[in-house]
Design a protein around this motif. Structure first.
Motif, PDB file in Angstrom:
ATOM      1  N   TRP A  70     -21.700 -41.644  -1.611  1.00 28.56           N
ATOM      2  CA  TRP A  70     -22.645 -40.919  -0.751  1.00 28.56           C
ATOM      3  C   TRP A  70     -22.345 -41.198   0.709  1.00 28.56           C
ATOM      4  CZ3 TRP A  70     -25.960 -41.328   3.215  1.00 28.56           C
ATOM      5  CH2 TRP A  70     -26.914 -40.328   3.384  1.00 28.56           C
ATOM      6  N   VAL A  71     -22.138 -42.466   1.053  1.00 28.85           N
ATOM      7  CA  VAL A  71     -21.890 -42.843   2.442  1.00 28.85           C
ATOM      8  C   VAL A  71     -20.585 -42.228   2.943  1.00 28.85           C
ATOM      9  CG1 VAL A  71     -21.396 -44.774   3.992  1.00 28.85           C
ATOM     10  CG2 VAL A  71     -23.248 -44.957   2.328  1.00 28.85           C
ATOM     11  N   VAL A  72     -19.528 -42.309   2.149  1.00 26.52           N
ATOM     12  CA  VAL A  72     -18.236 -41.747   2.569  1.00 26.52           C
ATOM     13  C   VAL A  72     -18.355 -40.239   2.773  1.00 26.52           C
ATOM     14  CG1 VAL A  72     -15.857 -41.314   1.838  1.00 26.52           C
ATOM     15  CG2 VAL A  72     -16.853 -43.587   1.553  1.00 26.52           C
ATOM     16  N   ASP A  73     -19.043 -39.562   1.862  1.00 19.31           N
ATOM     17  CA  ASP A  73     -19.207 -38.109   1.991  1.00 19.31           C
ATOM     18  C   ASP A  73     -19.951 -37.761   3.274  1.00 19.31           C
ATOM     19  OD1 ASP A  73     -19.017 -35.415   0.563  1.00 19.31           O
ATOM     20  OD2 ASP A  73     -21.172 -35.531   0.960  1.00 19.31           O
ATOM     21  N   ALA A  74     -21.064 -38.487   3.539  1.00 18.27           N
ATOM     22  CA  ALA A  74     -21.831 -38.216   4.759  1.00 18.27           C
ATOM     23  C   ALA A  74     -21.012 -38.555   6.007  1.00 18.27           C
ATOM     24  CB  ALA A  74     -23.126 -39.024   4.742  1.00 18.27           C
TER      25      ALA A  74
ATOM     26  N   LEU B 233     -14.101 -43.409  12.426  1.00 18.14           N
ATOM     27  CA  LEU B 233     -15.385 -43.836  11.875  1.00 18.14           C
ATOM     28  C   LEU B 233     -15.141 -44.861  10.775  1.00 18.14           C
ATOM     29  CD1 LEU B 233     -18.429 -43.474  11.978  1.00 18.14           C
ATOM     30  CD2 LEU B 233     -18.225 -41.589  10.367  1.00 18.14           C
ATOM     31  N   SER B 234     -15.803 -46.013  10.896  1.00 20.83           N
ATOM     32  CA  SER B 234     -15.637 -47.073   9.885  1.00 20.83           C
ATOM     33  C   SER B 234     -16.833 -47.085   8.948  1.00 20.83           C
ATOM     34  CB  SER B 234     -15.465 -48.438  10.559  1.00 20.83           C
ATOM     35  OG  SER B 234     -16.584 -48.751  11.348  1.00 20.83           O
TER      36      SER B 234
ATOM     37  N   LEU C  72     -12.086 -48.101   6.394  1.00 17.78           N
ATOM     38  CA  LEU C  72     -12.915 -48.743   5.384  1.00 17.78           C
ATOM     39  C   LEU C  72     -12.980 -50.233   5.658  1.00 17.78           C
ATOM     40  CD1 LEU C  72     -11.680 -46.898   2.153  1.00 17.78           C
ATOM     41  CD2 LEU C  72     -13.617 -46.334   3.636  1.00 17.78           C
ATOM     42  N   GLU C  73     -14.212 -50.740   5.795  1.00 16.29           N
ATOM     43  CA  GLU C  73     -14.421 -52.160   6.092  1.00 16.29           C
ATOM     44  C   GLU C  73     -14.678 -52.933   4.804  1.00 16.29           C
ATOM     45  OE1 GLU C  73     -17.307 -52.997   9.042  1.00 16.29           O
ATOM     46  OE2 GLU C  73     -16.605 -51.461  10.444  1.00 16.29           O
ATOM     47  N   ILE C  74     -13.916 -53.993   4.612  1.00 16.17           N
ATOM     48  CA  ILE C  74     -14.126 -54.879   3.471  1.00 16.17           C
ATOM     49  C   ILE C  74     -14.310 -56.298   3.984  1.00 16.17           C
ATOM     50  CG2 ILE C  74     -12.764 -53.442   1.899  1.00 16.17           C
ATOM     51  CD1 ILE C  74     -10.511 -55.562   2.230  1.00 16.17           C
TER      52      ILE C  74
ATOM     53  N   LEU D 286      -5.077 -47.379  -1.036  1.00 18.09           N
ATOM     54  CA  LEU D 286      -5.761 -46.827   0.141  1.00 18.09           C
ATOM     55  C   LEU D 286      -4.810 -46.759   1.331  1.00 18.09           C
ATOM     56  CD1 LEU D 286      -9.166 -48.725  -0.167  1.00 18.09           C
ATOM     57  CD2 LEU D 286      -8.843 -46.255  -0.397  1.00 18.09           C
ATOM     58  N   HIS D 287      -3.975 -47.795   1.490  1.00 19.67           N
ATOM     59  CA  HIS D 287      -2.983 -47.805   2.576  1.00 19.67           C
ATOM     60  C   HIS D 287      -2.026 -46.624   2.410  1.00 19.67           C
ATOM     61  CE1 HIS D 287      -0.620 -49.671   5.764  1.00 19.67           C
ATOM     62  NE2 HIS D 287       0.466 -49.430   5.026  1.00 19.67           N
ATOM     63  N   ALA D 288      -1.658 -46.349   1.158  1.00 22.93           N
ATOM     64  CA  ALA D 288      -0.745 -45.229   0.895  1.00 22.93           C
ATOM     65  C   ALA D 288      -1.408 -43.891   1.219  1.00 22.93           C
ATOM     66  CB  ALA D 288      -0.293 -45.263  -0.563  1.00 22.93           C
ATOM     67  N   VAL D 289      -2.706 -43.800   1.001  1.00 25.39           N
ATOM     68  CA  VAL D 289      -3.432 -42.571   1.344  1.00 25.39           C
ATOM     69  C   VAL D 289      -3.413 -42.346   2.846  1.00 25.39           C
ATOM     70  CG1 VAL D 289      -5.742 -41.531   1.397  1.00 25.39           C
ATOM     71  CG2 VAL D 289      -4.885 -42.577  -0.697  1.00 25.39           C
ATOM     72  N   GLY D 290      -3.397 -43.421   3.623  1.00 28.07           N
ATOM     73  CA  GLY D 290      -3.352 -43.309   5.073  1.00 28.07           C
ATOM     74  C   GLY D 290      -4.626 -43.712   5.780  1.00 28.07           C
ATOM     75  N   VAL D 291      -5.652 -44.156   5.026  1.00 22.57           N
ATOM     76  CA  VAL D 291      -6.880 -44.605   5.687  1.00 22.57           C
ATOM     77  C   VAL D 291      -6.644 -45.989   6.272  1.00 22.57           C
ATOM     78  CG1 VAL D 291      -8.339 -43.262   4.120  1.00 22.57           C
ATOM     79  CG2 VAL D 291      -7.842 -45.648   3.590  1.00 22.57           C
ATOM     80  N   ARG D 292      -7.442 -46.317   7.266  1.00 21.64           N
ATOM     81  CA  ARG D 292      -7.321 -47.618   7.913  1.00 21.64           C
ATOM     82  C   ARG D 292      -8.179 -48.635   7.171  1.00 21.64           C
ATOM     83  NH1 ARG D 292      -5.065 -47.714  12.750  1.00 21.64           N
ATOM     84  NH2 ARG D 292      -6.348 -49.440  13.521  1.00 21.64           N
ATOM     85  N   ILE D 293      -7.762 -49.886   7.179  1.00 23.58           N
ATOM     86  CA  ILE D 293      -8.489 -50.972   6.521  1.00 23.58           C
ATOM     87  C   ILE D 293      -8.884 -51.991   7.584  1.00 23.58           C
ATOM     88  CG2 ILE D 293      -8.422 -52.783   4.765  1.00 23.58           C
ATOM     89  CD1 ILE D 293      -8.198 -49.993   3.609  1.00 23.58           C
TER      90      ILE D 293
END
Length: 598
Positions: A399-403, A420-421, A454-456, A475-482
């Motif tokens: 839900w959060v990611v979609d919003a 946006l993180s 994405l914050e972990i 996730l790194h392969a998808v290209g999103v930032r960690i």
């Protein structure tokens, strides 16, 4: 029309295994008594199945069942209430029914109700002529229905005595508690205790190695010593494999009860053969006769046992404040699922992130907010730790990611190049398809992967390192930032930080707040920034609230800052207004984006 709980009612009926069973004299005796008492030709113990009325016992009827449609017994089962029809031919709902077509004019039925409130059917009497029913006749039929339910319990319930311990079981406790409320003075203060002979893990390990006979011996040994410690005035019930509930004698005060429990535990530790592999715990539950239900006493005693185990103790007394806190947690957990489906309870707010070298806003952190229609605003610090421990962690993050992606798309269309993180829970890293789901959401919203961060936390990544590594690599392969969130508060494993495919380290606000007056914090922040830069990470300081703190984290080498000095978490419209004002103050940057390659 069936009742809202029809599925549960049918399940309760079928668990008793009564349908299509042979006749029983115990039931037939009651049915004959009903026909004689009312001087009517037809009487039956009628059970309401999904599509029929089946007669466990009948007088004056040749067949074993009739269709449920338009059968008065069905109405009894649906409402769990007494039903009287003085004349079926005068009742528009039944004048065309199977019974009316076969000459039945009068009907009266009392519900056969289980302890859980499910009506199985009816104890009914029927006549071929219209008539009324008196209050005494109504009470008489209700008594006969209760007799039928007693027979059902005797023949089909688990019984009342545990075969291993010889103690009364949970069903008997509930009945005895009702007698207690009737026989003892209302308002009398009493004590109940729940004794756990082993934790769930210890029990599982012992049963696996030693078998069920070991558990049986454990129970027998504990009961013998407990009877000696508390005497004959104490009533005991075997309510689970290695748990027994104790109703303490009415004249025993809490202090004496606690002392006797302590003495019993010490004596058990000295002589028990199981003391090396099991740890008992006792929960003491004070209650007031007439003010607390039987199952609530059991529940609060169970809660006290959990408090004992959680606190490393062997005895705990029920705390109403702690119980209220657990009740609220459970309420939040159950209500959160509804909030995910509602359109007006959950929303995201956005706290800006500032590039310390330029002063420009380069991104924001999305923060979840929940406004419950009755409880009002609920802090994410209260509900998210609960949600993250359950199966709702996955839909919550989705839900959060979609919003967040909808907001990113809106910023993108407005010409704002922002990152946006979003916080990710530990269970998300164990989902084998998490990265694929993120990629699908990015594609659906038309947002470049590099705009989502994405914050972990360190502890989340280290909880199940092998699974987390696979997810983070995907996730790194998808290209999103960690981003590694709350840096410095988790494991801080240097070897792991060297290998994690992250881009950003966020220094926890606990190290930043008060940095202008605490030399140790300045040293720690400087060291964390240096280490992070050496490992190739960009560094964000969280919790920057003063100009002095901003100057110090900038001097320490932090690349970005986030905190109340710049803005609190803002609603989308507020963020747009704030961003426009901020951009006007930093004309050299404008909307050209951040000074680093996101």
């Amino acid at each position: 029309m069936t009742c809202p709980h029809e599925g549960a009612r049918l399940e309760a009926l079928r668990k008793l295994d009564l349908l299509d069973t042979p006749p029983s004299e115990a039931f037939d005796r009651i049915t004959r008594m009903a026909a004689q008492m009312f001087n009517l030709p037809v009487a039956a113990v009628s059970l309401t199945d999904s599509d029929r009325q089946w007669f466990k016992s009948r007088v004056g009827v040749d067949h074993w069942s009739i269709p449920r449609l338009q059968a008065p017994c069905g109405a009894v089962a649906e409402t769990a209430e007494f039903v009287v029809i003085p004349d079926l031919l005068e009742d528009p709902g039944y004048r065309d029914s199977h019974l009316a077509r076969n000459g039945v004019r009068f009907y009266a039925g009392a519900p056969l109700t289980t302890r859980d409130g499910h009506a199985l059917g009816a104890m009914c009497v029927l006549g071929t002529a219209p008539r009324q029913i008196t209050q005494s006749e109504r009470a008489m039929l209700s008594d006969l229905a209760a007799m039928v339910m007693s027979q059902i319990e005797l023949q089909h319930a688990l019984g009342r005595i545990d075969p291993i311990s010889g103690l009364p079981n949970r069903n008997q406790y509930i009945d005895d508690f009702s007698d207690l409320e009737r026989d003892r003075p209302r308002g009398e203060e009493r004590l109940a205790m729940l004794v756990h002979l082993a934790s769930a893990e210890q029990l599982a390990n012992a049963a696996r190695v030693m078998g069920s006979t070991y558990v049986d011996g454990l129970v027998a040994e504990a009961l013998r010593s407990f009877r000696v410690a508390f005497g004959a005035g104490t009533k005991m019930y075997h309510v689970a494999a290695t748990q027994f509930l104790v109703l303490v004698a009415p004249d025993m005060a809490l202090a004496e009860c606690h002392a006797r429990v302590d003495a019993w535990l010490q004596g058990r530790d000295a002589r028990s053969t199981s003391r090396f592999v099991t740890t008992p715990a006792v929960g003491i539950a004070p209650f007031v006769v007439g003010a607390t239900e039987a199952l609530d006493v059991l529940r609060i005693a169970q809660g006290a046992v959990h408090d004992a185990y959680a606190g490393g103790m062997q005895v705990a007394v029920h705390s109403s404040a702690q119980d209220a806190a657990y009740q609220r947690r459970f309420t939040l957990l159950t209500e959160f699922g509804t909030a995910l489906e509602a359109r007006n309870q959950l929303r995201l707010v956005y706290q800006p992130r500032i590039d310390l070298a330029t002063g420009a806003c380069v991104g924001a952190e999305a923060l979840l907010r929940w406004c419950h229609p009755e409880l009002g605003g609920i802090s994410p610090g209260e509900f998210m730790p609960i949600v993250e421990q359950t199966s709702m962690a996955r839909p919550a993050t989705a839900w959060v990611v979609d919003a967040a992606l909808r907001q990113l798309r809106a910023w993108q269309e407005a010409g704002l190049a922002l990152t946006l993180s979003v916080n990710v829970a530990a269970p998300n890293l164990l989902e084998p398809d998490f990265a694929a789901g993120i990629a699908a959401q990015l594609h659906r919203h038309g947002v470049p992967p590099g705009r989502l961060e994405l914050e972990i936390t360190e502890s989340a990544a280290m909880g199940n390192q092998a699974a987390a590594d696979r997810t983070l690599a995907a996730l790194h392969a998808v290209g999103v930032r960690i981003a590694i969130d709350d840096f410095g508060t988790g494991y801080s494993s240097l070897s792991y930080l060297q290998s994690i495919p992250a881009h950003v380290v966020k220094i926890d606000q606990g190290f930043v707040r008060g940095i202008d007056t605490d030399e140790r914090k300045r040293v720690l922040v400087s060291a964390m920034v240096s280490l992070s830069h050496d490992l190739g990470y960009r560094v964000v300081a969280e919790g920057v609230e003063t100009e002095a703190a901003a100057a110090l984290v900038r001097a320490a080498g932090c690349d970005e800052a986030q905190g109340w000095l710049y803005a609190r978490a803002l609603e989308p419209a507020q963020f747009a207004e704030w961003h426009a004002e901020r951009t006007a103050c930093v004309p050299a940057i404008g909307n050209a984006g951040p000074s680093h390659p996101y």
